[in-house]
Enzyme design. Structure first.
Site, mmCIF file in Angstrom:
data_model
loop_
_atom_site.group_PDB
_atom_site.id
_atom_site.type_symbol
_atom_site.label_atom_id
_atom_site.label_comp_id
_atom_site.label_asym_id
_atom_site.label_seq_id
_atom_site.Cartn_x
_atom_site.Cartn_y
_atom_site.Cartn_z
ATOM 1 N N LYS A 126 0.835 -1.200 0.000
ATOM 2 C CA LYS A 126 0.000 0.000 0.000
ATOM 3 C C LYS A 126 0.872 1.253 0.000
ATOM 4 C CE LYS A 126 -3.885 1.957 2.662
ATOM 5 N NZ LYS A 126 -4.822 1.677 3.787
ATOM 6 N N SER A 159 -9.523 1.586 2.827
ATOM 7 C CA SER A 159 -8.640 2.347 1.953
ATOM 8 C C SER A 159 -7.563 1.496 1.290
ATOM 9 C CB SER A 159 -7.974 3.470 2.758
ATOM 10 O OG SER A 159 -7.150 2.933 3.787
ATOM 11 N N SER A 210 -10.042 -0.770 7.033
ATOM 12 C CA SER A 210 -9.444 -0.689 5.705
ATOM 13 C C SER A 210 -8.726 -1.933 5.227
ATOM 14 C CB SER A 210 -8.485 0.506 5.644
ATOM 15 O OG SER A 210 -9.199 1.715 5.758
#
Length: 394
Positions: free
Chosen positions: A35, A112, A136
């Site tokens: 990420k 996210s 997330s």
């Protein structure tokens, strides 16, 4: 990215820079996506935000969580998308686009950690490093029909990682199966507080009452045959009371951590972040302190209920992922409804493992286990065994 093709738009379009990893180790043979809030040597850290990307220099070292996976033999294949500043749970980034959910292309992928989940679900990476503040890792794992873990808070280093709400922020891993999740998390965690061979299963009445008939049916089928004790006060004083405390404490953290960047950088604010930043700024110290006391009381209550051997059989969210063309009222309400269920593990700092369970309205719907602090690895082992038994029975 270091792969040839990205049909799901989940990788950041950075110039590919090789990242060294060990030739041997427990993760040898596995590919790793990261990420874009974690620092990776040779890359910028964009945080899903063009302003942050422009301000970022090229990093000269890997975040410790990334380095641990590389040292165990995982091979880095690229940095992946996130919601802007990791402050949403839909996976829809106004600047860099929305990764395609491989399990349901007409639905949101969840965020996210959208890029992380999609890279794994689409077979572009074997494992992916994400983060979970309000859901997330857990939400996109459930939405993309894969496995994920939000670990016990504080057990995995978040050094050299963007901070959103430090008392809630955790690292997390995605995989396509439970065995790989266990293999990967065993590199990052020790089995500090293993569950007994026969844990006590708890049925969260308040969570189940928040579900529709189809969603509840998936949960009941996933956990059928288990002798679970109904618990009607998992949220003391009710879900709404706990959720209000969550919003205030999470917002108080964000006010001190990410909002100063938002204001000092003068970044343009997209719909959603504008309201969340303003709400966080408006919080008073007295409000934050009162909510923190409520949070501590909930944490103590839940830890007493679980003890050393209790496991909550929980839905991940209230519903399956919604359609990409859903009306605005869905966008405005879905996040809060989902976080009323997701907030419990965050408020208490407990581990929660997500596994596929079924479908609702043709889209993936996941279930999860919440266990005592430090039970992360044995919680995954338990989930693997329950999932295997269900698959055989089915």
């Amino acid at each position: 990215m270091l792969i040839d093709h990205d049909p799901y738009n989940c990788f950041m379009p950075y110039e590919p820079m090789p990242v060294a990893s060990a030739a041997e180790g427990p993760l040898a043979g596995l590919t790793l996506a990261v990420k874009d809030i974690y620092d990776v040597a040779g890359y910028r850290s964009g945080w899903g935000c063009p302003t942050a990307l422009a301000m970022s220099g090229v990093k000269t070292r890997n975040a410790p969580a990334v380095q641990a996976l590389l040292d165990a033999g995982a091979r880095f294949v690229g940095k992946v998308h996130t919601d802007e500043l990791a402050w949403s749970m839909y996976g829809m980034n106004a600047h860099f686009g929305t990764p395609v959910n491989p399990a349901a292309p007409d639905r949101i992928p969840g965020g996210s950690s959208s890029g992380s989940a999609v890279a794994v679900a689409g077979g572009l990476a074997d494992i992916a490093l994400g983060s979970d503040t309000g859901g997330s890792v857990r939400a996109p794992a459930g939405f993309c029909r894969i496995w994920g873990l939000r670990p016990t808070h504080g057990r995995i280093s978040l050094e050299d990682v963007m901070a959103l709400s430090p008392s809630y922020d955790t690292a997390g891993i995605f995989s396509r199966d439970g065995e790989t999740l266990l293999r990967t998390m065993s590199v990052l965690l020790a089995d500090d507080a293993p569950l007994p061979a026969n844990p006590r299963y708890l049925w969260p009445v308040q969570m189940m009452e928040a579900l529709g008939p189809s969603q509840r049916a998936v949960c009941e089928a996933a956990f059928s045959g288990l002798d679970a004790t109904p618990v009607d006060d998992l949220y003391p004083n009710g879900i709404e009371h706990a959720f209000a405390a969550y919003l205030t404490t999470m917002g108080g953290d964000a006010k001190a951590s990410i909002v100063p960047f938002i204001r000092s950088s003068k970044m343009p604010l997209v719909r959603g972040i504008d309201g969340r930043a303003a709400a966080a700024e408006a919080l008073t110290e007295a409000e934050i302190a009162a909510a923190s006391e409520t949070r501590q009381a909930i944490r103590a209550h839940v830890e007493t209920l679980l003890g050393a051997d209790g496991v909550v059989l929980a839905p991940v969210a209230h519903d399956a992922p919604f359609r990409l063309d859903a009306p605005f009222e869905i966008f405005d309400n879905f996040r809060h409804h989902a976080q009323k269920l997701l907030c419990l593990a965050g408020m208490t700092g407990l581990p929660q493992v997500v596994m596929p369970a079924g479908t609702v309205d043709g889209a993936p719907y996941g279930v999860s286990l919440i266990g005592p602090r430090g039970s992360d690895l044995s919680l995954i082992r338990l989930a693997v065994s329950l999932y295997a038994a269900r698959k055989v029975a089915a």
